[in-house]
Write an enzyme that holds these catalytic residues in place. Structure first.
Site, PDB file in Angstrom:
ATOM      1  N   ASN A  44       0.829  -1.204   0.000  1.00 28.67           N
ATOM      2  CA  ASN A  44       0.000   0.000   0.000  1.00 28.67           C
ATOM      3  C   ASN A  44       0.866   1.258   0.000  1.00 28.67           C
ATOM      4  O   ASN A  44       0.590   2.232  -0.709  1.00 28.67           O
ATOM      5  CB  ASN A  44      -0.911   0.025   1.226  1.00 28.67           C
ATOM      6  CG  ASN A  44      -2.060  -0.956   1.142  1.00 28.67           C
ATOM      7  OD1 ASN A  44      -2.333  -1.512   0.083  1.00 28.67           O
ATOM      8  ND2 ASN A  44      -2.733  -1.179   2.252  1.00 28.67           N
ATOM      9  N   ARG A 362     -11.569  -3.497 -13.783  1.00 25.64           N
ATOM     10  CA  ARG A 362     -10.411  -4.333 -13.443  1.00 25.64           C
ATOM     11  C   ARG A 362     -10.811  -5.793 -13.608  1.00 25.64           C
ATOM     12  O   ARG A 362     -11.744  -6.261 -12.952  1.00 25.64           O
ATOM     13  CB  ARG A 362      -9.944  -4.101 -12.004  1.00 25.64           C
ATOM     14  CG  ARG A 362      -9.424  -2.710 -11.712  1.00 25.64           C
ATOM     15  CD  ARG A 362      -8.799  -2.649 -10.323  1.00 25.64           C
ATOM     16  NE  ARG A 362      -8.571  -1.288  -9.877  1.00 25.64           N
ATOM     17  CZ  ARG A 362      -7.496  -0.560 -10.200  1.00 25.64           C
ATOM     18  NH1 ARG A 362      -6.568  -1.090 -10.963  1.00 25.64           N
ATOM     19  NH2 ARG A 362      -7.354   0.672  -9.738  1.00 25.64           N
ATOM     20  N   ARG A 392      -5.833   2.478 -12.738  1.00 28.12           N
ATOM     21  CA  ARG A 392      -4.450   2.594 -12.287  1.00 28.12           C
ATOM     22  C   ARG A 392      -3.800   1.234 -12.029  1.00 28.12           C
ATOM     23  O   ARG A 392      -4.349   0.386 -11.326  1.00 28.12           O
ATOM     24  CB  ARG A 392      -4.395   3.424 -11.000  1.00 28.12           C
ATOM     25  CG  ARG A 392      -3.011   3.678 -10.456  1.00 28.12           C
ATOM     26  CD  ARG A 392      -2.409   4.950 -10.978  1.00 28.12           C
ATOM     27  NE  ARG A 392      -3.183   6.095 -10.498  1.00 28.12           N
ATOM     28  CZ  ARG A 392      -2.908   7.354 -10.840  1.00 28.12           C
ATOM     29  NH1 ARG A 392      -1.931   7.602 -11.677  1.00 28.12           N
ATOM     30  NH2 ARG A 392      -3.650   8.333 -10.370  1.00 28.12           N
ATOM     31  N   HIS A 422     -16.106   4.076 -13.896  1.00 27.97           N
ATOM     32  CA  HIS A 422     -16.000   3.262 -12.693  1.00 27.97           C
ATOM     33  C   HIS A 422     -17.312   2.535 -12.390  1.00 27.97           C
ATOM     34  O   HIS A 422     -17.382   1.720 -11.477  1.00 27.97           O
ATOM     35  CB  HIS A 422     -15.597   4.162 -11.515  1.00 27.97           C
ATOM     36  CG  HIS A 422     -15.081   3.430 -10.331  1.00 27.97           C
ATOM     37  ND1 HIS A 422     -15.711   3.455  -9.107  1.00 27.97           N
ATOM     38  CD2 HIS A 422     -13.990   2.638 -10.162  1.00 27.97           C
ATOM     39  CE1 HIS A 422     -15.033   2.734  -8.233  1.00 27.97           C
ATOM     40  NE2 HIS A 422     -13.985   2.219  -8.851  1.00 27.97           N
ATOM     41  N   TYR A 455     -12.802  -9.112  -1.488  1.00 27.37           N
ATOM     42  CA  TYR A 455     -13.477  -7.819  -1.343  1.00 27.37           C
ATOM     43  C   TYR A 455     -14.940  -8.065  -1.010  1.00 27.37           C
ATOM     44  O   TYR A 455     -15.576  -8.950  -1.575  1.00 27.37           O
ATOM     45  CB  TYR A 455     -13.441  -7.015  -2.653  1.00 27.37           C
ATOM     46  CG  TYR A 455     -12.109  -6.411  -3.034  1.00 27.37           C
ATOM     47  CD1 TYR A 455     -10.904  -6.905  -2.536  1.00 27.37           C
ATOM     48  CD2 TYR A 455     -12.055  -5.345  -3.916  1.00 27.37           C
ATOM     49  CE1 TYR A 455      -9.692  -6.352  -2.912  1.00 27.37           C
ATOM     50  CE2 TYR A 455     -10.837  -4.785  -4.304  1.00 27.37           C
ATOM     51  CZ  TYR A 455      -9.667  -5.290  -3.799  1.00 27.37           C
ATOM     52  OH  TYR A 455      -8.478  -4.747  -4.174  1.00 27.37           O
ATOM     53  N   ARG A 551     -13.993   2.988   5.485  1.00 29.44           N
ATOM     54  CA  ARG A 551     -12.835   2.105   5.647  1.00 29.44           C
ATOM     55  C   ARG A 551     -11.511   2.869   5.651  1.00 29.44           C
ATOM     56  O   ARG A 551     -10.637   2.633   6.466  1.00 29.44           O
ATOM     57  CB  ARG A 551     -12.804   1.079   4.521  1.00 29.44           C
ATOM     58  CG  ARG A 551     -11.684   0.042   4.661  1.00 29.44           C
ATOM     59  CD  ARG A 551     -11.465  -0.728   3.383  1.00 29.44           C
ATOM     60  NE  ARG A 551     -10.686   0.028   2.418  1.00 29.44           N
ATOM     61  CZ  ARG A 551     -10.927   0.057   1.113  1.00 29.44           C
ATOM     62  NH1 ARG A 551     -11.948  -0.587   0.615  1.00 29.44           N
ATOM     63  NH2 ARG A 551     -10.156   0.763   0.305  1.00 29.44           N
ATOM     64  N   HIS A 579     -15.557  -3.101   0.706  1.00 33.20           N
ATOM     65  CA  HIS A 579     -15.600  -2.402  -0.577  1.00 33.20           C
ATOM     66  C   HIS A 579     -17.016  -2.000  -0.991  1.00 33.20           C
ATOM     67  O   HIS A 579     -17.183  -1.170  -1.872  1.00 33.20           O
ATOM     68  CB  HIS A 579     -14.977  -3.307  -1.653  1.00 33.20           C
ATOM     69  CG  HIS A 579     -14.634  -2.620  -2.921  1.00 33.20           C
ATOM     70  ND1 HIS A 579     -15.358  -2.804  -4.092  1.00 33.20           N
ATOM     71  CD2 HIS A 579     -13.650  -1.743  -3.228  1.00 33.20           C
ATOM     72  CE1 HIS A 579     -14.811  -2.081  -5.060  1.00 33.20           C
ATOM     73  NE2 HIS A 579     -13.784  -1.421  -4.571  1.00 33.20           N
TER      74      HIS A 579
END
Length: 669
Positions: A44, A362, A392, A422, A455, A551, A579
């Site tokens: 991270n 993704r 990304r 998204h 997730y 979160r 998520h």
């Protein structure tokens, strides 16, 4: 309103990453999972430097000196980031060296132990040495290019009383570590440790004077300029080439070194002294991800995702039959994401299905989703895919996926240069009794079979006609057509989502002013938007109860007198990455519930295409309320108060909301 009442985005994110690291000390977490949390914290942090720190450094270089909503300029933020990062790195190394390694040793797992050189000598000569290439640093050889996050030894050597310097790059083709089984012990040696033990075998006939290990982090926050190419796919490929050789934003060194070497590093890589981090410990923890043991007690208990009761006889009844009378509601990973894949698979092979439309943000390697979309074209379906090339660190994978889908005959579009797509949705159009019926899948998560296991996300499948019509409009908008629509069931950014959220909050304010109760619950990944923060403060002052489950980073400062006394902020960090975005508004007893792909961030409201979808199904609404209630009462959660996160409860025996869902999901819907 005073600006000091907003948390800083970057420092708030670092606080989140600290909560991740604290999982490595959580008594309820099995040993190898604790190690993974150390590696996740490090990974991270790598991404944080590549994107967030890189962006701040670009602002400083451009002379931008404007303070953010927390009243910190880019320079001030970088200074405070450096202090907090160094503190966390020291804490991480201490946890690894003095807490986890001894625990591993007690279980027969050794990491870079001394005294077993004879066991790794063969590994060095057979598996490592043949691909090592030391590079002399002199007037003849220019500085070798060093890839992002590659490990490199800088070595001072001597021959004939002359000092020479060399760099030894550990190639990325090598594994991060090697495992040896010896006397019932598992011995792990990192590749850089093995190389260090045998440096004299690399530099034969030289006297090694001094050396150290270092690693570069490069800027990944590069702009994508439209003028580079008329083709967005070409622009992305050019961008990826630029990113490989972008400027250095961090240099990590594994030990204290002389100023002489510090100055050399500064000169080699054109960095500032403040960009150098002396770790006094491991630089790269990614080897942990490849550690594998057979003892089940070292890992989280395995679980089998549940199939909702309405789908348990799916072999007898098709999804389309079920959807005639039931919406399908899934909460992954507790419910099986493979059901979504099966829904797509049934659509691919159903002779009555005419078309399939889907967004891809993704995907995973060997994606079953992409394979099925290719098969759909072979079966004569009209397949449209909106793929986001700018996701990304998945840009390269998505470029390859786009080419593959185009070659298969799918209609592939890439959205917009200035907006990331998204939104996650799929539309299946089926001919039934001479009518076209739309089946819609809306999700808070990606069409990714790997992340679906770790997730938490919501999947909702319905044949509701209005939903289908509005998702058709959404696809038309994403594919470049009109954006003038009368949205009723959904809101989208950057068009209507922000105003919809503000209207919903305003409605709670007005209801309280009329003497009714006001209550807002928002489960989000991140919250950092001044306009929304101010509106929440306004609602708190009016008497609206606001419960926020955030979160990650959060701009809100709760429990401030005469401002945010009615706001509670909690954060859950656990086995799964929280998520799912779920919103609840009391609305004078009507209780409106929504799922969304959007966090409450400037980027989500203004720079992305996102979706907010209202859930009207009574059973699904009840289930969403249960998720929110159980999550907010999680005794393992962290609570934000006085600018600091602390455990919400002193109950160390609670296993938390995620464990509750694992054990009770089959009885919940």
């Amino acid at each position: 309103m005073s600006n000091f009442l907003y948390n800083n985005r970057e420092l708030s994110w670092l606080d989140f990453n600290y909560r991740v690291l604290e999982q490595a000390r959580n008594l309820g977490v099995p040993l190898l999972e604790k190690l993974k949390f150390v590696a996740i914290h490090a990974s991270n942090l790598d991404e944080f430097f590549m994107v967030r720190v890189a962006g701040l450094k670009d602002q400083v270089d451009a002379g931008y000196d404007v303070a953010d909503i927390s009243m910190k300029t880019p320079k001030q933020q970088l200074k405070e980031i450096a202090t907090k990062v160094l503190s966390q790195v020291n804490f991480r190394n201490d946890i690894f060296k003095n807490y986890l390694k001894p625990q591993c040793k007690s279980k027969g797992i050794l990491i870079n132990p001394k005294g077993y050189l004879d066991k790794i000598e063969e590994i060095f000569y057979l598996d490592i040495l043949p691909v090592l290439t030391p590079v002399a640093l002199n007037n003849i050889n220019k500085l070798p290019f060093i890839q992002n996050l590659s490990l490199v030894f800088f070595v001072e050597i001597e021959k004939d009383s002359q000092l020479l310097y060399s760099m030894l790059i550990i190639p990325n083709v090598l594994p991060k570590s090697f495992k040896i089984k010896y006397k019932k012990q598992s011995i792990y040696y990192t590749t850089n440790y093995i190389v260090e033990q045998f440096l004299n075998k690399v530099y034969t006939n030289y006297n090694i004077k001094r050396y150290f290990l270092f690693r570069l982090t490069r800027n990944a926050d590069l702009p994508i300029h439209q003028e580079l190419s008329e083709d967005l796919l070409e622009a992305i490929e050019h961008y990826l080439d630029l990113r490989k050789k972008s400027n250095v934003v961090r240099l990590e060194i594994d030990r204290e070194i002389d100023k002489f070497f510090i100055d050399k590093m500064i000169g080699y890589f054109d960095i500032e002294p403040s960009d150098i981090y002396i770790t006094n410990g491991p630089i790269d923890y990614s080897f942990i991800f490849s550690m594998k043991e057979t003892k089940k007690s070292l890992y989280f208990e395995t679980f089998k995702p549940v199939v909702p009761s309405c789908l348990q006889n799916i072999k007898k009844f098709s999804f389309f039959d079920v959807l005639k009378s039931n919406d399908i509601f899934l909460f992954r990973p507790y419910h099986d994401f493979k059901l979504v894949i099966k829904f797509l698979e049934e659509a691919v092979y159903d002779k009555n299905v005419l078309s399939i439309k889907i967004t891809l943000y993704r995907t995973n390697d060997d994606s079953k989703i992409i394979e099925l979309l290719e098969e759909a074209v072979k079966n004569g379906k009209h397949v449209s895919v909106v793929i986001e090339l700018k996701a990304r660190f998945d840009e390269g994978k998505n470029v390859e996926g786009a080419k593959r889908l185009e070659n298969a005959g799918c209609i592939v579009t890439y959205g917009f240069l200035d907006l990331k797509i998204h939104a996650k949705c799929m539309l299946v159009v089926r001919k039934e009794s001479d009518q076209l019926v739309r089946y819609t899948h809306i999700s808070t998560g990606n069409y990714n079979e790997q992340t679906a296991l770790i997730y938490t996300d919501i999947d909702y499948i319905t044949k509701d006609d209005l939903t289908g019509q509005e998702i058709v409009n959404l696809f038309n908008y994403m594919m470049g057509y009109s954006d003038i629509y009368d949205w009723q069931r959904i809101s989208i950014s950057p068009k209507t989502l922000r105003s919809s959220i503000i209207d919903l909050i305003d409605n709670e304010i007005q209801n309280v002013k009329k003497g009714s109760k006001g209550h807002i619950i928002a489960k989000l990944n991140s919250l950092y938007d001044k306009q929304i923060s101010d509106k929440l403060y306004e609602a708190s002052l009016a008497g609206v109860k606001i419960d926020l489950l955030v979160r990650g980073l959060c701009s809100i400062v709760p429990k401030v007198k005469n401002l945010s006394e009615n706001i509670t902020v909690k954060s859950i960090v656990g086995r799964f990455l929280e998520h799912a975005r779920i919103l609840y508004f009391y609305d004078n007893g009507k209780e409106r519930l929504f799922v969304s792909t959007a966090d409450w961030m400037v980027r989500n409201f203004d720079k992305r295409i996102e979706i907010l979808y209202e859930i009207n199904n009574p059973h699904a609404k009840k289930f969403l309320k249960t998720i929110l209630k159980v999550s907010f009462n999680d005794k393992t959660a962290w609570e934000l108060a006085n600018y600091t996160y602390k455990k919400a409860s002193k109950d160390n025996k609670s296993l938390g909301s995620q464990y509750f869902f694992l054990k009770n999901i089959s009885r919940m819907i």
